[in-house]
Design an enzyme around this catalytic site. Structure first.
Site, PDB file in Angstrom:
ATOM      1  N   GLU A 335       0.801  -1.230   0.000  1.00 55.79           N
ATOM      2  CA  GLU A 335       0.000   0.000   0.000  1.00 55.79           C
ATOM      3  C   GLU A 335       0.835   1.284   0.000  1.00 55.79           C
ATOM      4  O   GLU A 335       0.496   2.241   0.701  1.00 55.79           O
ATOM      5  CB  GLU A 335      -0.952  -0.006   1.210  1.00 55.79           C
TER       6      GLU A 335
HETATM    7  C1  ACM Z   1      -2.280  -5.484   3.954  1.00 57.17           C
HETATM    8  O1  ACM Z   1      -3.384  -5.924   4.340  1.00 57.17           O
HETATM    9  N1  ACM Z   1      -2.150  -4.207   3.655  1.00 57.17           N
HETATM   10  C2  ACM Z   1      -1.120  -6.342   3.829  1.00 57.17           C
END
Ligand code: ACM
Length: 535
Positions: A335
């Protein structure tokens, strides 16, 4: 995927319900059902004779560590302490090399019980199975006559605990280790840093705990593990045959690092959806130099083109490598929404190389899998869905073509913090939740990423993120019983390769574990999908 996120059933009745995996004899009309073991063993055969009866004269002989684990289990479940002498019937615990790592055999008949591990871990797992076999017979306790040969499908069988969004003290972590190990899970991945707080003392970078550890989601208190605390966790995990995999999430999820080292952090990247959520909920947007107490993700980044960032990564992972006997260090990599693709690739390439040069195997979330220059054999952790979307399977395959293996953590199945369809007011639902126990169970590791097979899969891990989870009770309510589904995916034969690998069989077997879990102090969610035994 968008992260923005009756009356006691007689034991015999419950066991009868487990006939989905019954022995050939039982299928032919024998009314004696197979005992309920979770995760399903590789091979189990019901014997025809009388059960082994436990009483105050029963002795345990053999390997000392396994004997003390079994004594504790017996006492918790039955109230019986094993005899220290005399000529009572014997439960024998042995190690005999030669079988696959972590494997064991267990035989029980009227005269004795024998558990033979190929190694200490295998013997420990045989003891866990024996604990599950204990059954009431009127006022007595028995082990049904049975023969089991068992070995794990995958080498890595993990749980992840997020101690960054909410900090969880050592005693909570140890309880979770013990309870997870009873399901033959062997890795604890600790998510030790995120935007909301830094949780591990490092002598090379003392500002991290001094300036970035005191906060948590929603303004709750933070905390951190001292080096002694961490050693205690590692040692306790080892005593339960579990490794610890520390994760320092980078280059995003790093707002807290910026509280300690502002010179390493980029300005937060604020998106329109973040502004809208903040306006609707009255929550604050992330601001440099101020603790972040919300649950947005992906807005923070370390500076990619500053050598000081790599000095920092070398210090942090270097010190963690010295504190961590297990082979893996996790660099995060998920992310990084505000980081350009080529910058992200440069970052994960450099940090994975730092870790590999320390003699450890890097692990990264699947986003890093198509970054060129990743250190060879870096392990990828896939957190997309059981049916991949948005090219996440391509990224996962990138680790395999780079010489690495995969850990499978499909978020719509085994993210244990997803809400249940009905149940406690805990958890989130962004990963296609709510997530039923059946959904946690009904998936097969070898078919998630097309083009890879069992040899490319290091294992399975069930993460538990803690945005809404403040206590051991919260953690275990969300984890149990779905953690057992993850354990079965990780340990048991593939779907289709065993009669036991069906939802109906699992549902009956896991229901039979309720009383054992209660006696071990596991606060499980009594999901209505399961008929729970009560004694
Ligand atoms: C995640 O759930 N961002 C690894």
């Amino acid at each position: 995927m968008n992260r923005r996120r009756g009356r006691a059933i007689a034991a015999a009745t419950v066991l009868a319900a487990s006939l989905a995996g019954c022995s050939p004899a039982a299928q032919n009309g024998d009314t004696v059902p197979l005992p309920a073991v979770v995760p399903a063993p590789a091979a189990i055969e019901q014997a025809t004779g009388a059960p082994f009866r436990l009483d105050a004269s029963t002795r345990i002989e053999g390997e000392a560590d396994a004997a003390s684990a079994l004594s504790a289990l017996l006492e918790a479940r039955t109230g019986l302490a094993p005899a220290t002498g005399g000529d009572g019937a014997v439960i024998a615990l042995r190690i005999e090399g030669g079988g696959p790592a972590e494997s064991y055999a267990l035989t029980a008949d009227e005269a004795s019980v024998t558990v033979t591990g190929a190694d200490a871990a295998g013997l420990f797992y045989g003891v866990q199975t024996l604990g599950q076999l204990l059954a009431r017979d009127g006022d007595a306790w028995v082990v049904p006559a049975v023969s089991i040969e068992d070995a794990p499908r995958f080498a890595y069988r993990g749980v992840m605990l997020d101690v960054a969004r909410h900090f969880h003290p050592v005693e909570t972590v140890k309880a979770y280790i013990g309870h997870a190990a009873s399901l033959k899970l062997n890795a604890l991945h600790l998510h030790l840093s995120d935007d909301q707080g830094w949780r591990i003392e490092l002598h090379s970078r003392p500002e991290l705990t001094a300036l970035a550890s005191s906060t948590a989601v929603g303004g709750d208190p933070g905390g951190f593990y001292t080096k002694d605390d961490y050693r205690e966790i590692v040692e306790y995990a080892a005593s339960r045959h579990m490794i610890v995999v520390p994760e320092i999430d980078m280059p995003s999820h790093t707002h807290a690092i910026g509280l300690a080292y502002p010179e390493l952090a980029e300005e937060p990247v604020i998106t329109d959806p973040m502004r809208e959520t903040a306006a609707a909920t009255g929550g604050a947007l992330p601001e440099s130099g101020t603790p972040y107490l919300g649950i947005e993700v992906g807005f923070s980044s370390l500076k990619i083109h500053d050598e000081a960032t790599y000095d920092f990564a070398a210090d942090v992972f270097g010190e963690l490598a010295g504190m961590t006997p297990g082979p893996y260090l996790h660099l995060g990599g998920d992310e990084a929404h505000g980081t350009a693709e080529e910058d992200f690739a440069l970052f994960v390439s450099r940090v994975s190389t730092i870790i590999a040069d320390l003699g450890k195997t890097p692990v990264a979330w699947h986003e890093a899998g198509d970054a060129g220059g990743l250190a060879g054999a870096t392990v990828g952790q896939y957190w997309g869905y059981v049916t991949p979307t948005d090219g996440m399977d391509d990224r996962a395959r990138g680790f395999v073509s780079n010489g690495g293996q995969l850990i499978l953590s499909p978020a719509d199945a085994i993210y244990l913090d997803m809400k249940y369809p009905t149940g406690p007011d805990l958890g989130l639902s962004w990963a296609n939740g709510p997530t039923s126990v059946q959904r946690a169970y009904d998936w097969e590791p070898s078919t998630v990423i097309p083009g890879i097979d069992d040899a490319d899969i290091l294992g399975v891990e069930a993460p538990l993120w803690s945005e809404t989870l403040r206590s051991l009770d919260d953690i275990e309510t969300m984890a149990f019983p779905r953690i057992a589904a993850a354990a079965e995916a990780a340990w048991s034969p593939a779907t289709g390769a065993s009669d036991l690998r069906t939802w109906e069989s699992f549902r009956a077997r896991v229901g039979a574990l309720g009383p054992l879990w209660t006696s071990l102090g596991i606060g499980f969610h009594p999901s209505g999908e399961i008929d729970w035994a009560t004694e």
